[in-house]
Design a protein around this motif. Structure first.
Motif, PDB file in Angstrom:
ATOM      1  N   TRP A   4       0.865  -1.181   0.000  1.00  0.00           N
ATOM      2  CA  TRP A   4       0.000   0.000   0.000  1.00  0.00           C
ATOM      3  C   TRP A   4       0.896   1.223   0.000  1.00  0.00           C
ATOM      4  O   TRP A   4       1.794   1.359   0.832  1.00  0.00           O
ATOM      5  CB  TRP A   4      -0.883  -0.027   1.244  1.00  0.00           C
ATOM      6  CG  TRP A   4      -1.651   1.208   1.540  1.00  0.00           C
ATOM      7  CD1 TRP A   4      -1.453   2.057   2.593  1.00  0.00           C
ATOM      8  CD2 TRP A   4      -2.764   1.737   0.822  1.00  0.00           C
ATOM      9  NE1 TRP A   4      -2.364   3.078   2.559  1.00  0.00           N
ATOM     10  CE2 TRP A   4      -3.185   2.911   1.473  1.00  0.00           C
ATOM     11  CE3 TRP A   4      -3.435   1.336  -0.325  1.00  0.00           C
ATOM     12  CZ2 TRP A   4      -4.244   3.677   1.024  1.00  0.00           C
ATOM     13  CZ3 TRP A   4      -4.495   2.106  -0.774  1.00  0.00           C
ATOM     14  CH2 TRP A   4      -4.891   3.254  -0.097  1.00  0.00           C
ATOM     15  N   ASP A  39      -0.457   4.608  -0.353  1.00  0.00           N
ATOM     16  CA  ASP A  39      -1.245   5.717   0.172  1.00  0.00           C
ATOM     17  C   ASP A  39      -1.978   6.375  -0.989  1.00  0.00           C
ATOM     18  O   ASP A  39      -1.659   6.144  -2.151  1.00  0.00           O
ATOM     19  CB  ASP A  39      -0.384   6.750   0.912  1.00  0.00           C
ATOM     20  CG  ASP A  39      -1.207   7.579   1.899  1.00  0.00           C
ATOM     21  OD1 ASP A  39      -2.419   7.298   2.072  1.00  0.00           O
ATOM     22  OD2 ASP A  39      -0.663   8.499   2.525  1.00  0.00           O
ATOM     23  N   GLY A  40      -2.975   7.156  -0.680  1.00  0.00           N
ATOM     24  CA  GLY A  40      -3.720   7.872  -1.700  1.00  0.00           C
ATOM     25  C   GLY A  40      -4.435   6.984  -2.706  1.00  0.00           C
ATOM     26  O   GLY A  40      -4.739   7.417  -3.806  1.00  0.00           O
TER      27      GLY A  40
END
Length: 164
Positions: A83, A85-86
């Motif tokens: 992951w 982010d965003g």
């Protein structure tokens, strides 16, 4: 697969014990081993092929391994996701080439301007840097022109376990 070694009694060094160990080896690595191997392969590929980018941003522990699975008749090989982010993810898997060699495949999964998700195969650190520059200009979203029919998006949103 049920553990048949628990269902019958045998000596640890008996012919039966040897056959059961051989059968376990033929069945391939366990789900845990698949996940661990996928995490290791992803972390190593990031370190070896993306030393200035991914290796600096994604820790080896950030990779989450996924064992091989069958979803609705589609077989997915072991892989790992990280992951970012965003709404962005990295997905790594190994594909077997026509010559029997393993090839690393790294994919960036990102939200699209249409509201769905798309994925882009990343084959070099230079290409990753180009993609990141494009994403910066587009606010972290893939840009496409639906009127040209170039949207390759899926309606499924990635889940934290990396499946769609």
């Amino acid at each position: 697969m049920p553990d048949i070694t628990m269902a019958c009694s045998h000596a640890p060094e008996s012919p039966l014990a040897l056959l059961l160990r051989t059968a376990a080896d033929v069945n391939g690595p366990s789900a845990i081993e698949q996940r661990e191997d996928a995490e290791t392969a992803a972390a190593y590929h990031a370190w070896a092929a993306y030393p200035r980018t991914i290796a600096q941003a994604v820790e080896p522990a950030d990779w989450q391994g996924l064992s091989a699975t069958d979803h609705g008749g589609r077989y997915f090989k072991p892989s790992a996701v990280a992951w970012l982010d965003g709404g962005l993810w990295l997905h790594h898997t190994l594909r077997i080439t026509e010559h029997g060699a393993a090839a690393d495949v790294l994919t960036l999964i990102l939200p699209c301007a249409c509201g769905r998700y798309t994925d882009i195969t990343v084959d070099s650190e230079g290409r990753l840097l180009e993609l990141l520059a494009e994403l910066t200009a587009a606010g972290g979203r893939s840009v496409h022109d639906e009127t040209r029919g170039d949207c390759q998006c899926t309606s499924a949103v990635p889940r934290p376990d990396g499946l769609r």
